[in-house]
Design an enzyme around this catalytic site. Structure first.
Site, PDB file in Angstrom:
ATOM      1  CE1 TYR A  43      36.504  38.803  38.578  1.00  0.00           C
ATOM      2  CE2 TYR A  43      37.723  39.524  40.517  1.00  0.00           C
ATOM      3  CZ  TYR A  43      37.685  39.227  39.162  1.00  0.00           C
ATOM      4  OH  TYR A  43      38.831  39.341  38.427  1.00  0.00           O
ATOM      5  CE  LYS A  49      30.492  33.615  23.986  1.00  0.00           C
ATOM      6  NZ  LYS A  49      31.294  33.657  22.733  1.00  0.00           N
ATOM      7  CG  ASP A  83      33.755  35.709  21.149  1.00  0.00           C
ATOM      8  OD1 ASP A  83      32.969  36.685  21.191  1.00  0.00           O
ATOM      9  OD2 ASP A  83      33.441  34.623  20.617  1.00  0.00           O
ATOM     10  CG  ASP A 103      40.432  40.582  35.904  1.00  0.00           C
ATOM     11  OD1 ASP A 103      41.218  41.451  36.296  1.00  0.00           O
ATOM     12  OD2 ASP A 103      40.666  39.358  35.961  1.00  0.00           O
ATOM     13  CG  ASP A 107      45.451  42.437  33.047  1.00  0.00           C
ATOM     14  OD1 ASP A 107      45.075  43.393  33.773  1.00  0.00           O
ATOM     15  OD2 ASP A 107      46.137  41.497  33.485  1.00  0.00           O
TER      16      ASP A 107
HETATM   17  C1  IPM Z   1      42.469  43.672  39.041  1.00  0.00           C
HETATM   18  C2  IPM Z   1      43.128  42.475  39.679  1.00  0.00           C
HETATM   19  C3  IPM Z   1      42.204  41.957  40.772  1.00  0.00           C
HETATM   20  C4  IPM Z   1      40.913  41.508  40.111  1.00  0.00           C
HETATM   21  C5  IPM Z   1      42.813  40.846  41.640  1.00  0.00           C
HETATM   22  C6  IPM Z   1      44.099  41.294  42.304  1.00  0.00           C
HETATM   23  C7  IPM Z   1      41.833  40.350  42.676  1.00  0.00           C
HETATM   24  O1  IPM Z   1      43.406  41.523  38.718  1.00  0.00           O
HETATM   25  O2  IPM Z   1      42.179  44.642  39.763  1.00  0.00           O
HETATM   26  O3  IPM Z   1      42.255  43.648  37.829  1.00  0.00           O
HETATM   27  O4  IPM Z   1      40.830  40.391  39.599  1.00  0.00           O
HETATM   28  O5  IPM Z   1      39.976  42.296  40.118  1.00  0.00           O
HETATM   29 MG    MG Z   2      43.021  42.150  36.730  1.00  0.00          MG
END
Ligand code: IPM
Ligand code: MG
Length: 361
Positions: free
Chosen positions: A142, A193, A225, A249, A253
């Site tokens: 990032y 990794k 993975d 990230d 999710d």
């Molecule tokens: C998160 C989101 C952010 C990230 C985006 C909105 C920049 O996906 O907080 O997980 O990638 O960190």
């Molecule tokens: Mg995210």
């Protein structure tokens, strides 16, 4: 009476709808707990771009620095999808994280018993899931340099991002992770990794070294993975997970699905002087403006704010309990409602939780 200043940054999409509900919940706590919360709103993301041309106006950053905590909504949306990279709404959030040195992102994922069937995964897999992903938030791909796009002599183009970590950056997030694991079930899984990336070799070395200071926490290592697979295969096998920015990230999710819905997942970003608290779900453009978004992730983020920034554990517990009670009573927003059942809107869900919270004092 203690006075705390809270910067409120709703941002875009459903951030605008769920953040006010979390603010109401905090105001309710303030009324009963004998503390005074002073809320001040500021622009970030697409809303800030539209008003000022920048995703993180100086004024907003100043407010954040001058506050005791930040309640954040979400940023982004199709309207700004074609904006140049540095002018995208997401840059606002990334800049806040970096400027405030919020290097440790805590993302708990719990499968609430009454929501087991809201997850697309089988009950036998998700039941009992209670894990915490700790994502490094200010390093890696990032922010790594060099980054950018260059034209090549052959007429093509080359784009570069760099995954880089210093031992200090790994060490500080590892310490947060071990401290968190210590307050949970004392098991920490470090995800990397290492079979491919030198960054991961350093990551693993440093986490292992830090682990020597935490003999009471069991540390293991998993390739990313493999972790992605294990998360949906035997999620109950995890307690605390620590990993670098991009892996975190993605994995967080994935972990959201274990909790039934993204609409249930809060987060805390810690490290610097001021903590930031945000729902994990993002702006959800498909349902924005309809009044149907689930405010629970934002409300649980408010509970994390009390827990981590103000040490108000009892009040945080009360919020968590109020949410549970409302869910137990059968109220469901669209994202967690069984097909064909009655659906509760954003404001109504906020009302119900505020009422349940009032009853706890
Ligand atoms: C998160 C989101 C952010 C990230 C985006 C909105 C920049 O996906 O907080 O997980 O990638 O960190
Ligand atoms: Mg995210």
């Amino acid at each position: 009476m203690a006075t705390y200043k809270i910067a409120v940054l709703p941002g875009d999409g459903i951030g605008q709808e769920v953040t006010p509900e979390a603010e109401r919940v905090l105001a309710t706590v303030g009324k009963h707990a004998g503390v005074s919360f002073e809320f001040e709103r500021a622009l970030i993301g697409g809303a800030a771009i539209d008003a000022t041309g920048h995703p993180l106006p100086d004024e907003t950053l100043r407010l954040c620095r001058a506050s005791n905590a930040i309640l954040f909504g979400a940023v982004g949306g199709p309207k700004w999808d074609d904006a140049p990279h540095e002018k995208r709404p997401e840059r606002g959030l990334l800049a806040v994280r970096k400027e405030l040195d919020l290097y440790a992102n805590l993302r708990p994922a719990r499968c609430f018993p009454m929501l087991v069937d809201a997850s697309p995964l089988k009950r036998s897999i998700v039941e009992g899931t209670d894990l915490m992903v700790i994502r490094e938030l200010t390093g890696g791909l990032y922010f790594g340099e060099p980054r950018g796009v260059e034209k090549l002599a052959d007429g093509g183009t080359r784009a570069i991002n760099t995954m880089a970590y210093t031992s200090r950056e790994v060490e500080r997030v590892a310490r947060v992770a071990f401290d968190v694991a210590r307050k949970r079930r004392r098991r920490l899984t470090s995800v990397d990794k290492v079979n491919v990336l030198v960054v991961s070799q350093l990551w693993r070395e440093v986490v292992t070294r830090v682990g020597k200071d935490y003999p009471d926490v069991t540390l293991d290592h998993l390739l990313v993975d493999n972790c992605a697979m294990a998360l949906v295969q035997r999620p109950t096998g995890f307690d605390t997970i620590v990993t670098e920015n991009t892996f975190g990230d993605i994995l967080s999710d994935e972990a959201a699905i274990l909790a039934g819905s993204m609409g249930m997942l809060p987060s805390a970003s810690l490290g610097g002087a001021v903590g930031l608290y945000e729902p994990v779900h993002g702006t959800a453009p498909d349902i924005a403006g309809k009044g149907i978004a689930n405010p629970i992730a934002a409300i649980l983020s408010a509970a994390m704010l009390l827990r981590y920034s103000f040490d108000m554990t009892k009040d945080a517990d009360r919020i968590d309990a109020a949410v549970l009670q409302v869910l137990e009573a059968g109220h469901r927003t669209a994202d967690i409602a069984p097909r064909g059942s009655r659906v509760t809107g954003t404001k109504e869900m906020g009302d119900l939780i505020v009422r349940a919270l009032e009853a706890q004092y």
